[in-house]
Design an enzyme around this catalytic site. Structure first.
Site, PDB file in Angstrom:
ATOM      1  N   SER A  63     -15.090 -27.164 -13.144  1.00 21.48           N
ATOM      2  CA  SER A  63     -15.372 -25.848 -13.734  1.00 21.48           C
ATOM      3  C   SER A  63     -16.630 -25.852 -14.584  1.00 21.48           C
ATOM      4  CB  SER A  63     -14.176 -25.419 -14.597  1.00 21.48           C
ATOM      5  OG  SER A  63     -13.844 -26.462 -15.492  1.00 21.48           O
ATOM      6  N   THR A  79     -14.141 -23.368 -18.762  1.00 25.99           N
ATOM      7  CA  THR A  79     -15.268 -23.653 -19.649  1.00 25.99           C
ATOM      8  C   THR A  79     -14.982 -24.742 -20.670  1.00 25.99           C
ATOM      9  OG1 THR A  79     -15.587 -21.276 -19.632  1.00 25.99           O
ATOM     10  CG2 THR A  79     -16.819 -22.499 -21.282  1.00 25.99           C
ATOM     11  N   THR A  94     -20.402 -23.774 -18.417  1.00 19.33           N
ATOM     12  CA  THR A  94     -19.417 -23.528 -17.361  1.00 19.33           C
ATOM     13  C   THR A  94     -20.103 -23.215 -16.030  1.00 19.33           C
ATOM     14  OG1 THR A  94     -17.448 -22.220 -16.817  1.00 19.33           O
ATOM     15  CG2 THR A  94     -19.274 -21.030 -17.779  1.00 19.33           C
ATOM     16  N   ARG A 105     -22.451 -12.926 -10.592  1.00 25.87           N
ATOM     17  CA  ARG A 105     -21.526 -12.689 -11.711  1.00 25.87           C
ATOM     18  C   ARG A 105     -21.846 -13.642 -12.875  1.00 25.87           C
ATOM     19  NH1 ARG A 105     -17.555 -15.900 -14.754  1.00 25.87           N
ATOM     20  NH2 ARG A 105     -15.853 -14.543 -15.343  1.00 25.87           N
ATOM     21  N   THR A 133     -12.370 -19.654 -23.919  1.00 21.73           N
ATOM     22  CA  THR A 133     -12.196 -20.146 -22.564  1.00 21.73           C
ATOM     23  C   THR A 133     -11.288 -19.145 -21.855  1.00 21.73           C
ATOM     24  OG1 THR A 133     -11.462 -22.014 -21.208  1.00 21.73           O
ATOM     25  CG2 THR A 133     -10.214 -21.573 -23.216  1.00 21.73           C
ATOM     26  N   GLY A 134     -11.313 -19.145 -20.550  1.00 22.06           N
ATOM     27  CA  GLY A 134     -10.465 -18.217 -19.822  1.00 22.06           C
ATOM     28  C   GLY A 134     -11.278 -17.188 -19.062  1.00 22.06           C
TER      29      GLY A 134
HETATM   30  N1  GLY Z   1     -14.904 -18.404 -19.223  1.00 24.47           N
HETATM   31  C1  GLY Z   1     -15.761 -18.681 -18.175  1.00 24.47           C
HETATM   32  C2  GLY Z   1     -16.023 -17.562 -17.285  1.00 24.47           C
HETATM   33  O1  GLY Z   1     -15.246 -16.620 -17.201  1.00 24.47           O
HETATM   34  O2  GLY Z   1     -17.034 -17.599 -16.626  1.00 24.47           O
END
Ligand code: GLY
Length: 336
Positions: free
Chosen positions: A88, A190, A208, A218, A241-242
């Site tokens: 990730s 992340t 990330t 994106r 994070t998330g």
């Molecule tokens: N938290 C990392 C992302 O959504 O890209």
């Protein structure tokens, strides 16, 4: 930190690592108390997920060598970026739906100076490019081709970041092409890192590869100052994070810091913002797969975290207790 379940990840740290931290503890004189009257010592470094453990160790060693908070954050986060097993972040990160690995990162220091890159391709260490943006440009964020050109101008080398394992995972995904980001302890996210040094000065960073199978182009929360990361050296810092979309919608990290400014502890501040995210999303299409977690630290070295769903953990390193994994409280399980 009451109610926090804690465990020591001795396998990853080992006795050598513990003795390194014990030695550091003798050099860190100041002893502070959390709101639960637990004594902790600055410096404190806190990072999201299991991969935070190795990153903390590298950051700590850098700080111990007398280098700056920026250098410690950069060095720590580069460990995860270079590790192909961390799917990730950086090299080996899962690609977007076109099979391209696109990276986001940011870094912020005690003077509120910050640097950020988004939608960067072909550069293994976006956190280092973000630091160059902070130090060498009049801007905060560079994106896409512009970020790549800047990185090349600074001597970074372009390379293929799509490992055979990640390419295989992408080809498997293509068979059904179903987009449903799942963020949990096995399929983590992340790495965000916060550091408060022995003088109480703050530095933070995030890096990330973003949500796997995202649309090409994106950008998530991680490179956005105020969303994935925010700090104010008068108060404290927070990082996320998330699912980035949910963090951006709520300006998550900035709000955690503002709550600490109003007197909330790091734990309390993280919890309030997770509750807000839940309330904004409980009827949202993202809710079935939504996970968000925050970590936070204040200027005194008190730290905390909280997540929407179970499974989130963070690595924390301080001079007294060494480098270990902790599980923060959460609002709900994946079954709720
Ligand atoms: N938290 C990392 C992302 O959504 O890209």
């Amino acid at each position: 930190m009451s109610g926090r379940r804690k465990f020591i990840k001795t396998a990853a740290l080992g006795s050598v690592g513990l003795s390194t931290f014990s030695a550091c503890a003798t050099q860190a004189a100041e002893v502070l108390k959390t709101t639960a009257d637990k004594t902790i010592k600055k410096p404190v470094i806190i990072s999201t997920w299991n991969h935070g453990l190795a990153a903390n160790q590298a950051a700590w060693d850098t700080l111990k060598n007398g280098e700056s908070g920026l250098s410690a954050i950069e060095t720590g986060l580069k460990i995860s970026e270079a590790d192909p097993k961390v799917r990730s972040v950086g090299y080996g990160g899962l690609p977007d739906r076109e099979g391209k690995v696109t990276l986001d990162a940011c870094i912020m220091d005690k003077n509120s100076d910050c640097g950020s890159v988004s939608f960067l391709q072909g550069i293994k260490h976006p956190i280092s490019v973000a630091r160059k943006v902070l130090e060498k440009t009049p801007h905060v964020m560079l994106t896409g081709k512009g970020a790549l050109n800047f990185a090349l101008s600074q001597g970074f080398k372009e390379e293929n970041l799509l490992t055979p394992e990640s390419e295989k995972a992408w080809k498997n995904w293509l068979e059904k092409s179903k987009y449903q980001p799942v963020i949990n302890i096995e399929n983590h996210d992340t790495i965000s890192m916060l550091l408060v040094d022995s003088d109480g000065n703050l530095t933070g960073g995030c890096t990330t590869s973003g949500a796997a199978w995202k649309m090409h182009g994106r950008v998530g929360d991680s490179p956005i100052i105020g969303a994935g990361l925010f700090l104010d050296n008068e108060v404290g810092g927070a990082a996320a994070t998330g699912l980035g979309e949910a963090v951006i919608r709520t300006a998550g990290s900035a709000m955690v810091v503002e709550l600490m400014r109003q007197g909330k502890s790091p734990n309390e501040a993280c919890k309030i913002i997770v509750e807000r995210i839940y309330n904004k999303h409980k009827n949202h299409k993202d809710m079935p797969h939504l996970q968000v977690g925050f970590i936070a630290v204040n200027k005194q070295g008190e730290y905390g975290g909280y997540s929407l769903r179970s499974g989130f953990n963070f690595a924390v390193c301080d001079a007294k207790n060494g480098n270990r994994m902790e599980k923060p409280d959460f609002k709900m399980t994946w079954k709720d």
